[in-house]
Write a protein that holds these residues in place. Structure first.
Motif, PDB file in Angstrom:
ATOM      1  N   ILE A 108       0.660  -1.128   0.014  1.00 50.38           N
ATOM      2  CA  ILE A 108      -0.001  -0.261   0.024  1.00 50.38           C
ATOM      3  C   ILE A 108       0.932   1.282   0.073  1.00 50.38           C
ATOM      4  CG2 ILE A 108      -1.666   1.324   1.412  1.00 50.38           C
ATOM      5  CD1 ILE A 108      -2.953  -1.433   2.129  1.00 50.38           C
ATOM      6  N   TRP A 109       1.910   1.204   0.847  1.00 48.13           N
ATOM      7  CA  TRP A 109       2.795   2.325   0.944  1.00 48.13           C
ATOM      8  C   TRP A 109       3.413   2.541  -0.736  1.00 48.13           C
ATOM      9  CZ3 TRP A 109       8.026   2.876  -0.077  1.00 48.13           C
ATOM     10  CH2 TRP A 109       8.746   4.131   0.212  1.00 48.13           C
ATOM     11  N   LEU A 110       3.849   1.555  -1.194  1.00 50.43           N
ATOM     12  CA  LEU A 110       4.366   1.692  -2.557  1.00 50.43           C
ATOM     13  C   LEU A 110       3.287   2.366  -3.556  1.00 50.43           C
ATOM     14  CD1 LEU A 110       6.179  -1.789  -3.085  1.00 50.43           C
ATOM     15  CD2 LEU A 110       7.196   0.341  -2.910  1.00 50.43           C
ATOM     16  N   TRP A 111       2.127   1.986  -3.593  1.00 48.18           N
ATOM     17  CA  TRP A 111       1.097   2.420  -4.170  1.00 48.18           C
ATOM     18  C   TRP A 111       0.718   3.913  -4.026  1.00 48.18           C
ATOM     19  CZ3 TRP A 111      -2.826  -1.939  -2.463  1.00 48.18           C
ATOM     20  CH2 TRP A 111      -2.233  -3.185  -3.089  1.00 48.18           C
ATOM     21  N   VAL A 112       0.867   4.542  -2.807  1.00 53.68           N
ATOM     22  CA  VAL A 112       0.699   5.971  -2.478  1.00 53.68           C
ATOM     23  C   VAL A 112       2.089   6.488  -2.624  1.00 53.68           C
ATOM     24  CG1 VAL A 112      -1.407   5.422  -1.287  1.00 53.68           C
ATOM     25  CG2 VAL A 112       0.561   5.555  -0.168  1.00 53.68           C
ATOM     26  N   TYR A 113       3.083   6.047  -2.684  1.00 58.29           N
ATOM     27  CA  TYR A 113       4.501   6.802  -2.697  1.00 58.29           C
ATOM     28  C   TYR A 113       4.958   7.025  -4.181  1.00 58.29           C
ATOM     29  CZ  TYR A 113       9.189   8.084  -1.283  1.00 58.29           C
ATOM     30  OH  TYR A 113      10.297   8.763  -1.469  1.00 58.29           O
ATOM     31  N   ALA A 114       4.327   6.408  -5.116  1.00 58.80           N
ATOM     32  CA  ALA A 114       4.950   6.207  -6.211  1.00 58.80           C
ATOM     33  C   ALA A 114       4.995   7.502  -7.077  1.00 58.80           C
ATOM     34  CB  ALA A 114       4.062   5.198  -7.179  1.00 58.80           C
ATOM     35  N   LYS A 115       4.005   8.204  -7.112  1.00 59.36           N
ATOM     36  CA  LYS A 115       4.301   9.701  -8.022  1.00 59.36           C
ATOM     37  C   LYS A 115       5.113  10.782  -7.097  1.00 59.36           C
ATOM     38  CE  LYS A 115      -0.070   9.254 -10.433  1.00 59.36           C
ATOM     39  NZ  LYS A 115      -1.434   9.752 -10.703  1.00 59.36           N
ATOM     40  N   PHE A 116       5.073  10.367  -5.819  1.00 60.41           N
ATOM     41  CA  PHE A 116       5.927  11.412  -4.981  1.00 60.41           C
ATOM     42  C   PHE A 116       7.306  11.008  -5.369  1.00 60.41           C
ATOM     43  CE2 PHE A 116       8.463  12.784  -1.131  1.00 60.41           C
ATOM     44  CZ  PHE A 116       8.317  13.667  -1.375  1.00 60.41           C
ATOM     45  N   SER A 117       7.643   9.718  -5.340  1.00 56.35           N
ATOM     46  CA  SER A 117       9.117   9.114  -5.696  1.00 56.35           C
ATOM     47  C   SER A 117       9.553   9.880  -7.082  1.00 56.35           C
ATOM     48  CB  SER A 117       9.100   7.837  -5.973  1.00 56.35           C
ATOM     49  OG  SER A 117      10.172   7.187  -6.144  1.00 56.35           O
ATOM     50  N   VAL A 118       8.619   9.980  -8.006  1.00 55.42           N
ATOM     51  CA  VAL A 118       8.980  10.144  -9.400  1.00 55.42           C
ATOM     52  C   VAL A 118       9.168  11.738  -9.348  1.00 55.42           C
ATOM     53  CG1 VAL A 118       8.397  10.503 -11.897  1.00 55.42           C
ATOM     54  CG2 VAL A 118       8.123   8.226 -10.588  1.00 55.42           C
ATOM     55  N   CYS A 119       8.063  12.554  -8.745  1.00 57.89           N
ATOM     56  CA  CYS A 119       8.184  13.818  -8.957  1.00 57.89           C
ATOM     57  C   CYS A 119       9.182  14.517  -7.845  1.00 57.89           C
ATOM     58  CB  CYS A 119       7.068  14.347  -8.202  1.00 57.89           C
ATOM     59  SG  CYS A 119       5.483  14.129  -9.435  1.00 57.89           S
ATOM     60  N   SER A 120       9.656  13.780  -6.773  1.00 60.03           N
ATOM     61  CA  SER A 120      10.834  14.262  -6.037  1.00 60.03           C
ATOM     62  C   SER A 120      12.062  14.342  -6.553  1.00 60.03           C
ATOM     63  CB  SER A 120      10.898  13.486  -4.753  1.00 60.03           C
ATOM     64  OG  SER A 120      11.007  12.259  -4.695  1.00 60.03           O
ATOM     65  N   HIS A 121      12.400  12.881  -7.625  1.00 57.30           N
ATOM     66  CA  HIS A 121      13.382  12.853  -8.346  1.00 57.30           C
ATOM     67  C   HIS A 121      13.605  14.052  -9.437  1.00 57.30           C
ATOM     68  CE1 HIS A 121      16.811  10.899 -10.189  1.00 57.30           C
ATOM     69  NE2 HIS A 121      16.266  10.413 -11.195  1.00 57.30           N
ATOM     70  N   PHE A 122      12.451  14.191 -10.098  1.00 58.27           N
ATOM     71  CA  PHE A 122      12.278  15.523 -10.900  1.00 58.27           C
ATOM     72  C   PHE A 122      12.785  16.774 -10.438  1.00 58.27           C
ATOM     73  CE2 PHE A 122       9.304  18.742 -12.331  1.00 58.27           C
ATOM     74  CZ  PHE A 122       9.787  18.995 -13.669  1.00 58.27           C
ATOM     75  N   VAL A 123      12.306  16.966  -8.990  1.00 59.76           N
ATOM     76  CA  VAL A 123      12.526  18.426  -8.313  1.00 59.76           C
ATOM     77  C   VAL A 123      14.132  18.407  -7.906  1.00 59.76           C
ATOM     78  CG1 VAL A 123      12.325  19.607  -6.252  1.00 59.76           C
ATOM     79  CG2 VAL A 123      10.425  18.854  -7.517  1.00 59.76           C
ATOM     80  N   ASP A 124      14.587  17.245  -7.448  1.00 56.83           N
ATOM     81  CA  ASP A 124      16.137  16.953  -7.229  1.00 56.83           C
ATOM     82  C   ASP A 124      16.919  17.262  -8.445  1.00 56.83           C
ATOM     83  OD1 ASP A 124      15.394  16.478  -4.563  1.00 56.83           O
ATOM     84  OD2 ASP A 124      15.742  14.141  -4.832  1.00 56.83           O
TER      85      ASP A 124
END
Length: 168
Positions: A108-124
């Motif tokens: 469940i954590w993977l499902w709700v964290y996925a977009k933040f993971s990609v977007c935070s990498h984008f911001v980084d």
């Protein structure tokens, strides 16, 4: 946060343009742009739960596809160990239940964290690039990889086979 990063996150058209370069595809730009807008509020970029159908259906392969290797690798190992324990069976029903519960929470954590993971990498990537080199950095650091997906599937099957051979 650098000024050019704020400019990208505050301008919807510029955000979509940079995300298109980062994702190297057209189909997901709108979804990630909405997610980035949700994460960036009041001048701060912070986690907020969002749903990802890609992560829901493909689990760790979503992270590998989006080149988020660390999470993908850890999830591969975790899934393989849990799978081997469940397939091999355990005499302790409480232990098996706790393992399955932990795996469910992790999923469940993977499902709700996925977009933040990609977007935070984008911001980084925006943050580490000089303003004149943003597009080059986004293109180099972003994207997706079908090759990594197949490699991880192969490694997962291999790891599970070794693990099953060791415990039997």
């Amino acid at each position: 946060m650098k000024e050019h990063t704020k400019q990208v996150l505050e301008n919807p058209e510029l955000l979509r343009e940079k995300l298109k370069i980062f994702l190297q595809t057209d189909y997901a730009v709108g979804s990630y742009a909405r997610a980035c807008e949700k994460f960036y509020q009041d001048g701060e970029f912070a986690y907020r739960a969002t749903w990802s159908w890609g992560a829901f259906f493909f689990g760790f392969l979503f992270y590998v596809f989006r080149c988020r290797i660390g999470i993908g690798y850890f999830t591969l190992l975790f899934s393989s160990v849990v799978g081997a324990i469940v397939v091999n069976g355990t005499n302790n029903i409480v232990a098996a239940s706790l393992i399955c519960f932990a795996y469910s929470v992790w999923s469940i954590w993977l499902w709700v964290y996925a977009k933040f993971s990609v977007c935070s990498h984008f911001v980084d990537c925006l943050e580490q690039a000089r303003e004149s080199e943003v597009d080059c950095v986004l293109e180099k650091e972003g994207g997706y990889s079908f090759l990594l997906v197949f490699l991880y599937l192969f490694l997962g099957i291999l790891f599970q086979g070794f693990y099953m051979a060791i415990i039997n």
